[in-house]
Design a protein around this motif. Sequence first.
Motif: not given
Length: 599
Positions: A349-360
Amino acid sequence: MNEEILAYYQKKEKETAQSFEQAEKWANQVSYLRLGVFVAGAAVSYGVLQQAFLMGILVSSVAVIGFLLLVKYHQRLDEKSKFIGQLLSVYQRELRVSNNDLDGLEDGAELQVPGHRFSHDLDIFGPRSVFQYINRTVTRQGYILLGNWFGNPLHQVSKIVDRQVAVQNLAAEKDFVERFLALGAVNLKQEESPEIFSNWLEQPVYFLSKKWLLPLMIVLPIGLIGMILAAASVPAIPLYAPLLYAGLHLVVVRQFLPHTQKAYVMLNRRYRELTKYSQLIKLVEGTSFSAGLLSSVQEQLKTGDETASEALGRLASIMQQFDNRLNFLAALVLNGLFMWDLWIMRRLEKWKLRHQDHLVQWLEELAVVDALVSLGNYAHNRPEFQFPRFTQEAPTLVAENLGHPLLDPTKRVDNNLEMAQDGFYLLITGANMAGKSTFLRTVGVNLVLGMMGAPCCATSFTFSPMGLYTSVRTTDSLQDDQSYFFAELVRLQGIVERLREGERLFIILDEMLRGTNSKDKQNGSMGLIRQLVQYKGMGLIATHDLALGKLQNEFPDRIKNMRFEVEIDGDELHFDYKLQPGISQNLNATFLMEKMGII
């Protein structure tokens, strides 16, 4: 593939095969060494322990460290060996393609859109198709994107030129292309599901929202350590007490199991996929490109103080650790001691909060490079092909030595072509098997390649990008209760409607209105051509109806008669497959039927 490129791949295959053999040999030797260190270390440690306990512990520690270092070293050697093997496969595949062997290459048949305006007629997708010949994509998204480029070529000159420059850049960066293809050679396409990551990113964080959970996750394991130490030193404390305390950990973990399981079901075994993406993106990040399109991709892969490849590699590592729960015993021990699942979920979840706007976005940018690599590889393999030039003035198509890219260059017959006016059509007649249909597909395929930013099979090719519409291979449909004739009418209706709306089209028609009688067909064909010459665009119309040649007299500046001729010499037919002015004079259907004994 010319002799120079063929020699290049033959040399690379030979050198890489030797490197692969050496790498495997050295990896095997280290594997034996690792086993020897383990056995020798165990034997020596046992002997020393019998004489001096502390010295035995020291020797055992050295042996374990040596063994672990050799394990790590062997792992690196094994990865290197696999990469060299994958690189060897790349060279072997290109050599097979040079022999016109396309077996094993994805043909894109699933990407064929029913009723598409040109792809079915031009054999863009499917067995022995243009897509199968060019496609080298290594990711699912790249595969779909390349198919979309084939089905929807660009019309804006500036965008086509940007892609051309990127393809030329990659054709020159052959080392990058080969490493990219080798790294991506692990075939995970059937497993890849980028949309799964999108779905996961859309889920709200749960574990991080429970502020009280983190102190609990710290305090309880510390308490367990204290309980273990106490049980070891205080006889009054039963040895099973730490086990009961560990059971408390399992109870807490169990309370969150539905949320943990939901994430696990979505991300199960995705670490291999992410590792592949990370390696490919790292290669892109570390390469210097001159093309603006490729430099733009690199910019999109930057994010703060962590590169996209590092972030994806870290996510892959977290997911790999998450998979430890597949082993029941490991899951029991890890959760009993550390509440493992809860820590993994916090890290996710920490990874998600940091990179959720980048992965896709990262995966989309990787798909762009993946599709461009296929075109760059194609351009490298066919250096004799030329990138087209474009004009946005009056509609133009001028080609010298235009041929079909899939035909054997030693047998292929090329033709010149010149068209430069709105409403201009070449009316092409010719005997059966004289080359009409092949020529129509040759022009269409090269237009598609040119508007994709790829080189064309010609020594020179200049044209105006425009919509492409064909009616060559219309079929009936029992499911839609649609006859062949009506299906063709629907196709032609679509062409005329687009022209009436002001769209400029390049139109390719082959033997119009085959589903009706000769007189009706002739009248209908003449009426359609009279319609077409009124609108923007140009095209090719192939027909066996020689009477249509009279339209050149009616529209001398809009219709030009061209032909593919056949020569009948006694019992033999001779085709030169050369396009020349005029109306075809020689027919061969009756001749062939007599020769085959049909009549």
